[in-house]
Design a protein around this motif. Structure first.
Motif, PDB file in Angstrom:
ATOM      1  N   ARG A  54      53.059  80.695  29.828  1.00  0.00           N
ATOM      2  CA  ARG A  54      51.630  80.701  30.287  1.00  0.00           C
ATOM      3  C   ARG A  54      51.964  82.584  29.469  1.00  0.00           C
ATOM      4  O   ARG A  54      50.611  82.920  28.846  1.00  0.00           O
ATOM      5  N   ILE A  55      52.568  83.458  30.375  1.00  0.00           N
ATOM      6  CA  ILE A  55      52.306  84.313  30.071  1.00  0.00           C
ATOM      7  C   ILE A  55      53.735  84.536  28.830  1.00  0.00           C
ATOM      8  O   ILE A  55      52.582  85.441  27.145  1.00  0.00           O
ATOM      9  N   LYS A  56      54.231  84.021  28.426  1.00  0.00           N
ATOM     10  CA  LYS A  56      55.242  84.187  27.176  1.00  0.00           C
ATOM     11  C   LYS A  56      54.623  84.088  25.997  1.00  0.00           C
ATOM     12  O   LYS A  56      54.211  84.572  25.789  1.00  0.00           O
ATOM     13  N   THR A  57      54.041  82.408  26.085  1.00  0.00           N
ATOM     14  CA  THR A  57      52.916  82.411  24.630  1.00  0.00           C
ATOM     15  C   THR A  57      52.166  83.432  24.329  1.00  0.00           C
ATOM     16  O   THR A  57      52.764  83.795  23.233  1.00  0.00           O
ATOM     17  N   SER A  58      51.239  83.826  24.630  1.00  0.00           N
ATOM     18  CA  SER A  58      49.989  84.752  24.734  1.00  0.00           C
ATOM     19  C   SER A  58      50.765  85.876  24.575  1.00  0.00           C
ATOM     20  O   SER A  58      50.237  86.353  23.932  1.00  0.00           O
ATOM     21  N   THR A  59      51.617  86.683  25.063  1.00  0.00           N
ATOM     22  CA  THR A  59      52.408  87.620  24.838  1.00  0.00           C
ATOM     23  C   THR A  59      53.141  88.639  23.794  1.00  0.00           C
ATOM     24  O   THR A  59      52.869  88.539  23.082  1.00  0.00           O
ATOM     25  N   ILE A  60      53.915  86.870  23.702  1.00  0.00           N
ATOM     26  CA  ILE A  60      55.272  87.249  22.381  1.00  0.00           C
ATOM     27  C   ILE A  60      54.639  87.059  21.430  1.00  0.00           C
ATOM     28  O   ILE A  60      54.376  87.693  20.011  1.00  0.00           O
ATOM     29  N   ALA A  61      53.142  86.122  21.003  1.00  0.00           N
ATOM     30  CA  ALA A  61      52.721  85.611  20.309  1.00  0.00           C
ATOM     31  C   ALA A  61      51.470  86.608  19.604  1.00  0.00           C
ATOM     32  O   ALA A  61      51.739  86.862  18.731  1.00  0.00           O
ATOM     33  N   HIS A  62      51.144  88.237  20.745  1.00  0.00           N
ATOM     34  CA  HIS A  62      50.381  88.764  20.192  1.00  0.00           C
ATOM     35  C   HIS A  62      50.546  90.001  19.953  1.00  0.00           C
ATOM     36  O   HIS A  62      50.972  90.707  19.373  1.00  0.00           O
ATOM     37  N   MET A  63      52.387  90.232  20.685  1.00  0.00           N
ATOM     38  CA  MET A  63      52.655  91.148  19.419  1.00  0.00           C
ATOM     39  C   MET A  63      53.887  90.714  19.032  1.00  0.00           C
ATOM     40  O   MET A  63      53.438  92.109  18.001  1.00  0.00           O
ATOM     41  N   ALA A  64      54.220  89.978  18.443  1.00  0.00           N
ATOM     42  CA  ALA A  64      54.680  89.503  17.018  1.00  0.00           C
ATOM     43  C   ALA A  64      53.558  89.310  16.050  1.00  0.00           C
ATOM     44  O   ALA A  64      54.767  89.788  15.187  1.00  0.00           O
ATOM     45  N   ASN A  65      52.462  89.743  16.536  1.00  0.00           N
ATOM     46  CA  ASN A  65      51.305  89.768  14.991  1.00  0.00           C
ATOM     47  C   ASN A  65      50.785  90.965  15.114  1.00  0.00           C
ATOM     48  O   ASN A  65      49.950  91.605  14.138  1.00  0.00           O
ATOM     49  N   ALA A 181      62.582  91.000   8.960  1.00  0.00           N
ATOM     50  CA  ALA A 181      62.754  90.613   7.709  1.00  0.00           C
ATOM     51  C   ALA A 181      62.579  89.399   7.266  1.00  0.00           C
ATOM     52  O   ALA A 181      62.066  88.936   5.852  1.00  0.00           O
ATOM     53  N   TRP A 182      63.030  88.560   8.180  1.00  0.00           N
ATOM     54  CA  TRP A 182      62.392  87.216   8.145  1.00  0.00           C
ATOM     55  C   TRP A 182      61.199  86.327   7.705  1.00  0.00           C
ATOM     56  O   TRP A 182      60.977  84.982   7.117  1.00  0.00           O
ATOM     57  N   MET A 183      60.125  86.885   8.375  1.00  0.00           N
ATOM     58  CA  MET A 183      58.605  87.054   8.291  1.00  0.00           C
ATOM     59  C   MET A 183      58.431  87.981   6.802  1.00  0.00           C
ATOM     60  O   MET A 183      58.093  86.200   6.497  1.00  0.00           O
ATOM     61  N   GLU A 217      56.841  81.125  18.690  1.00  0.00           N
ATOM     62  CA  GLU A 217      55.634  82.528  19.359  1.00  0.00           C
ATOM     63  C   GLU A 217      55.968  82.954  17.611  1.00  0.00           C
ATOM     64  O   GLU A 217      54.871  83.379  17.356  1.00  0.00           O
ATOM     65  N   MET A 218      56.805  83.695  17.684  1.00  0.00           N
ATOM     66  CA  MET A 218      57.282  84.654  16.798  1.00  0.00           C
ATOM     67  C   MET A 218      57.115  84.078  14.897  1.00  0.00           C
ATOM     68  O   MET A 218      57.337  85.303  14.207  1.00  0.00           O
ATOM     69  N   PHE A 219      57.224  82.915  15.155  1.00  0.00           N
ATOM     70  CA  PHE A 219      57.384  82.317  13.381  1.00  0.00           C
ATOM     71  C   PHE A 219      56.381  81.339  13.203  1.00  0.00           C
ATOM     72  O   PHE A 219      56.037  80.041  12.270  1.00  0.00           O
ATOM     73  N   GLN A 220      55.469  81.033  13.884  1.00  0.00           N
ATOM     74  CA  GLN A 220      54.123  80.696  14.096  1.00  0.00           C
ATOM     75  C   GLN A 220      53.230  80.569  12.731  1.00  0.00           C
ATOM     76  O   GLN A 220      52.645  79.568  12.364  1.00  0.00           O
ATOM     77  N   TYR A 221      53.321  82.355  12.492  1.00  0.00           N
ATOM     78  CA  TYR A 221      52.709  82.121  11.419  1.00  0.00           C
ATOM     79  C   TYR A 221      53.508  82.920   9.931  1.00  0.00           C
ATOM     80  O   TYR A 221      53.011  84.203   8.658  1.00  0.00           O
TER      81      TYR A 221
END
Length: 272
Positions: A54-65, A181-183, A217-221
């Protein structure tokens, strides 16, 4: 374009989300770290904090964007592409910032009697539509070009013969890039304004990156601008947004790149 394979060869960090969290915390807590033990403690707490899904998904998705590229540059991922054309190679290698490349070389490799070729998707469509074997005609032309290649190689060397090799000649390309760079690569090369093969291979890369550690999380967008927002091409916009694939992918429980591949290039589905 059949028989192009894409795979992730290596991830430099098995918890890229934890690395991002560690680096983000470091920028704000430098005054609290006085020795290596405390630094390692911050690192460990950042990595293990993300074991809770639960922490992982929200935290990584937030930082990745967040628009902070530096914390995304410490986790390079190496991807292998086998069977794409040299035309794709030329387009992919225009990206220099944050990316490294190694490919099979026309200077040192001898393709005499070993060549294989990418068949353009539009040619496959035309052959099916008209019931005429345009594909074989194209392959015959490529074969004749490689006969010339072999003759020049015997007369001179492989490097010189490479000038006669067609752009459709299949190649091997190893690409290494960090998350930022991948993004950018996927955003630019996944756009409809690229060649069909380049867009297809890019979607295959995106699909594989989603399977990496913290990849969902990191490549969803990671798609082109029009997938999740507005196209920035202005008058050069193709007018065919990929946004409709997002909701459909979620409904069908498939990844966005896989849905795009199956929808846009149905003739590439290979028999198992």
């Amino acid at each position: 374009m059949r028989n192009i394979e894409v795979a992730v060869l290596n991830e430099s960090h098995m918890s890229p989300g934890g690395m991002m969290l560690f680096l983000a915390k470091l920028t704000q807590r430098g005054h609290k770290i006085h020795n290596m033990k405390e630094l390692k403690g911050l690192y460990a707490s950042s990595v293990y904090a993300l074991q809770d899904e639960r922490i992982k998904t929200s935290t990584i998705a937030h930082m990745a964007n967040l628009p902070h590229g530096t914390i995304k540059r410490f986790t390079p991922i190496t991807v292998a592409i086998v069977g794409a054309s040299r035309r794709f190679l030329a387009q992919a290698r225009t990206h220099q910032v944050g990316m490294n490349y190694v490919s099979a070389s026309l200077q040192y490799s001898d393709y005499s009697g070993q060549a294989d070729f990418v068949v353009p998707y539009a040619l496959i469509e035309a052959a099916k539509r008209d019931n005429i074997d345009y594909v074989q005609e194209y392959l015959d032309d490529c074969t004749r070009a490689m006969e010339s290649y072999s003759g020049i190689a015997k007369l001179t060397d492989n490097d010189t013969a490479g000038y006669a090799a067609p752009q459709g000649l299949r190649n091997i390309l190893i690409m290494q890039a960090n998350h930022e760079a991948w993004m950018y690569f996927i955003s630019l090369r996944g756009c409809n304004r690229n060649t069909t093969e380049t867009q297809y291979v890019t979607m295959r890369i995106w699909e594989e990156l989603l399977k990496t550690a913290d990849g969902e999380e990191m490549f969803q967008y990671a798609g082109p601008e029009c997938t999740f927002g507005m196209c920035k091409e202005g008058k050069m916009c193709c007018g065919n947004s990929l946004k409709n694939f997002v909701d459909t992918a979620h409904t069908m429980n498939v990844s966005i790149p896989r849905l795009i591949i199956d929808t846009k290039w149905p003739l590439l589905k290979e028999e198992k």
